[in-house]
Every structure is written in C-alpha cells, then in structure tokens.
Design a protein around this motif. Structure first.
Motif, PDB file in Angstrom:
ATOM      1  N   LYS A 263       7.900   9.648  -7.607  1.00  0.00           N
ATOM      2  CA  LYS A 263       7.181   8.738  -8.501  1.00  0.00           C
ATOM      3  C   LYS A 263       8.136   8.118  -9.520  1.00  0.00           C
ATOM      4  CE  LYS A 263       3.209   8.443 -11.625  1.00  0.00           C
ATOM      5  NZ  LYS A 263       3.938   7.605 -12.596  1.00  0.00           N
TER       6      LYS A 263
ATOM      7  N   GLU B 219       1.797   6.578  -6.995  1.00  0.00           N
ATOM      8  CA  GLU B 219       0.617   7.252  -7.543  1.00  0.00           C
ATOM      9  C   GLU B 219       0.439   8.670  -7.022  1.00  0.00           C
ATOM     10  OE1 GLU B 219      -2.568   4.646  -6.572  1.00  0.00           O
ATOM     11  OE2 GLU B 219      -1.956   3.074  -7.986  1.00  0.00           O
ATOM     12  N   GLY B 220       0.886   8.929  -5.789  1.00  0.00           N
ATOM     13  CA  GLY B 220       0.588  10.220  -5.189  1.00  0.00           C
ATOM     14  C   GLY B 220       1.790  11.017  -4.733  1.00  0.00           C
TER      15      GLY B 220
ATOM     16  N   ARG C 164       2.621   1.749  -3.362  1.00  0.00           N
ATOM     17  CA  ARG C 164       1.633   2.158  -4.371  1.00  0.00           C
ATOM     18  C   ARG C 164       1.294   3.646  -4.211  1.00  0.00           C
ATOM     19  NH1 ARG C 164      -1.989  -1.018  -2.908  1.00  0.00           N
ATOM     20  NH2 ARG C 164      -1.189  -2.803  -4.071  1.00  0.00           N
ATOM     21  N   GLU C 165       1.167   4.089  -2.981  1.00  0.00           N
ATOM     22  CA  GLU C 165       0.884   5.509  -2.733  1.00  0.00           C
ATOM     23  C   GLU C 165       2.031   6.394  -3.214  1.00  0.00           C
ATOM     24  OE1 GLU C 165       0.091   5.766   1.435  1.00  0.00           O
ATOM     25  OE2 GLU C 165      -1.591   4.349   1.319  1.00  0.00           O
TER      26      GLU C 165
ATOM     27  N   ASP D 208       0.829  -1.204   0.000  1.00  0.00           N
ATOM     28  CA  ASP D 208       0.000   0.000   0.000  1.00  0.00           C
ATOM     29  C   ASP D 208       0.865   1.257   0.000  1.00  0.00           C
ATOM     30  OD1 ASP D 208      -2.278  -1.544   0.039  1.00  0.00           O
ATOM     31  OD2 ASP D 208      -2.627  -1.323   2.205  1.00  0.00           O
TER      32      ASP D 208
END
Length: 366
Positions: free
Chosen positions: A330, A323-324, A319-320, A316
């Motif tokens: 990134k 993506e964020g 992935r954050e 998690d």
C-alpha cells in the motif's frame, strides 16, 4: 545476431548446478570477485550485453579491486531464480527485473513496469527524486538485498499473436506469456497467463503451448525468432510503458565494501541505465524494419475496446493494491500513484504537446 548464438545452453534450466558447485569468490590482497547471475540468455541483445557491460564497468572502475564475473541464465541458476541466489548467498549480484519477484512481495512489481503507469523518464524521476528508491530499499530490506536501476527499454511492444485481434472477445481463453501486474491485467481480460524466461518462449510458441507472447520489443524479439511462428505484432504495450531493470546486490556484502567501491557500483549502474536505454532506442526501429521488410511481419495497434478494457482492469488492480494490499505494498502504491499524478503533468504539458506538433508539422530533414 542469430538466435542460436545466445540461446545455447541457456534455455535448459535443469543445468543449474547444486549449491555445492558454486565457486567461492576470490578475496586476496584487498581484491574480491563477485558473481552476477542474470535472467537473460548468453549474449542477449540489450539486457544480456548490458549485464556484461555493467560487470566490466565495475571491474575497470575499481581497477580490479571488485571483479564481477557474469553467469547467464542456466549457467549457475535458472533464469527466474537469480533473486533467490542473492538472498541465499549463492551469488553476490543478480541482473533482472523486479516484477519477476512479485511472488515474494506484490510491491516488487512497481519497480519494473506498471500497466498504464510511468514512462521511463517519469519512473526515473520517481526513483531518484520522489522517494521511490527509499521505498524500494524498504521492500528489499526484508530479503537482505538492495537494488539499483541499471537499464530501461522504454515503452515495449504489445506482443506477438498467432491470430489477428478484432475485439476483446478474442482474448478469452488465449494462452499468453506475460509477467507481473501486466499479466494480472491480461488475466482480467480473459487470457490464461503464464510467465516464462526469455529463452523458453520460442519453444512454447512453436509447440502451441502459447497462443501469444510478449517479451520486450523488436530488438530482442527479432533475435528470439518469434516472427517464425507468429506474424501479428501489436503496439504499443499498455502494461509495460517503461520497463526498468535492476542490479540486486547482497546488502550485507555491499555495505561491507569500502565507500569508494559502493559508489563505483552505484555510478556504474547509473551509466548503464542511460546506455541501455540508448541501445534500445537506436536498435528497435532497425529491427522492426527487418521484421516487416524481410520477414513479412504485420504491424497492428490493439483494437480500442482492448485498450479500454485494459485501462479499466489496470485501474481496478492498482486500486485494490492501494486499498487491500499489505502495508508495504500500500505504501509503495500510494507513493507511485502520487508521483505519477505529478510527473505526468510535465509529460502531458510538454512532451506530448511537442510530439503532437512534430508529428503534424515536421516531416524530417531527408
């Protein structure tokens, strides 16, 4: 080596001098003296000794044209301010690990140890052949510094716990020393996470300010004396599967060096990367025997639900970041994830298959 031999004067970060007390590097007849500040206690096994050895390599390979003087944690700056010392010009080099600087850039943590991420060999492949160094340069360019790999521990120990763990519920509210992305994973499991320099952990455990702590592995942890206050030792670390160390240098001063001295710094770091890794692989099992046989340490593996929850929290979090996160984080996370997908094929198809065969069929030569 006894704990007091290398902790003397290192744990008190308040002894760090003001900028006016820094000596000016010597430059005479083409010779320079650079200061290397480290995050490690004086004469610390593995990393501290490795920093000294790296400084000696550079000094000898350059025939004294670039002499490197080492300052251990607290001698010139506090342990966790060495990166800033290079940025600010108080030192030309620092020896540490990139996840200590995640407050400056979330991308930095990818260049040390990533939860459920690359092993030491996989990480080296990413940095040297799959674009990792180029992205690392881009991340550190914004601070005016450049970093080189200069050491590896391999997969670390999971940590020291006052109480034996039976399930993930035991993590909730636990005061746990662990840094970087791994610390964020443990927070998601319910721990209260703090980051302390190596020389400060024992006192925090002893006083009860910490319920648990992870640092490196048996070689270092024996020297730091954690077994005196916690007897439950968990393996393996799932947040630091291949923890790398860096030599950070002032980019402007590095590029001003003659090309042969630049090459000497780079090659010396590569040599130290290999030697430090061998140092840990040879001394960790010896230290673990001492911890178990002489000090009554109990060896455990984490309960499966902790591993499963840690894996989910790690996925998690990563992935954050992909993506964020900011654009550079990134980019770093994308490169890391793509490279991990590639290099793990070799690890799974070759290394893991071999290790499973050796474990099942070969009992050694004794």
């Amino acid at each position: 080596m006894k704990r007091r031999d290398f902790l003397t004067g290192a744990a008190v970060t308040g002894v760090a001098a003001a900028s006016a007390t820094f000596a000016t590097p010597a430059i005479a007849q083409g010779k320079q003296e650079w200061r290397m500040v480290t995050t490690w206690p004086k004469n610390f096994p593995g990393m501290g000794v490795g920093a000294n050895r790296l400084a000696q390599r550079i000094t000898e390979m350059s025939d004294g044209r670039l002499t490197v003087r080492v300052y251990s944690a607290g001698e010139l700056v506090p342990a966790l301010q060495t990166f800033d010392a290079v940025i600010e010009g108080s030192a030309e080099m620092s020896h540490g690990s990139a996840y200590y600087w995640h407050g400056k850039s979330r991308a930095a943590s990818f260049f040390s140890g990533v939860p459920f991420g690359m092993t030491s060999n996989e990480f080296s492949a990413w940095i040297r052949y799959l674009g990792g160094q180029e992205i690392w340069d881009e991340v550190y360019d914004q601070f005016g510094v450049k970093a080189f790999l200069c050491g590896q521990t391999g997969t670390q120990a999971g940590g020291w716990f006052r109480r034996e763990l039976s399930s993930v519920n035991d993590i909730k509210g636990m005061k746990f020393r662990t840094p970087g992305l791994g610390g964020q994973v443990w927070e998601r499991l319910g721990a209260t996470v703090v980051n302390l320099a190596g020389g400060e952990i024992f006192q925090a455990l002893q006083s009860g300010a910490l319920d648990a702590a992870e640092f490196v592995g048996p070689y270092n942890d024996l020297a730091l004396g954690f077994h005196q206050v916690a007897k439950n030792y968990y393996f393996p670390s799932f947040i630091e599967p291949g923890l790398a160390f860096e030599l950070t240098v002032s980019k402007s001063k590095f590029t001003a060096l003659p090309k042969d001295l630049q090459t000497i710094v780079e090659i010396a770091c590569q040599a130290e990367y290999e030697q430090m890794t061998a140092d840990f692989y040879s001394h960790d099992p010896q230290a673990l025997r001492t911890l178990v046989e002489k000090h009554g340490v109990k060896i455990h593996q984490f309960p499966e639900d902790i591993i499963e929850a840690g894996a989910k929290a790690s996925a998690d979090l990563l992935r954050e970041l992909r993506e964020g996160g900011d654009a550079l984080t990134k980019k770093t996370a994308d490169s890391y994830a793509t490279s991990l997908a590639l290099v793990r094929e070799r690890t799974q198809n070759v290394d893991m298959a071999y290790l499973a065969a050796r474990e099942k069929f070969f009992n050694g030569l004794s």
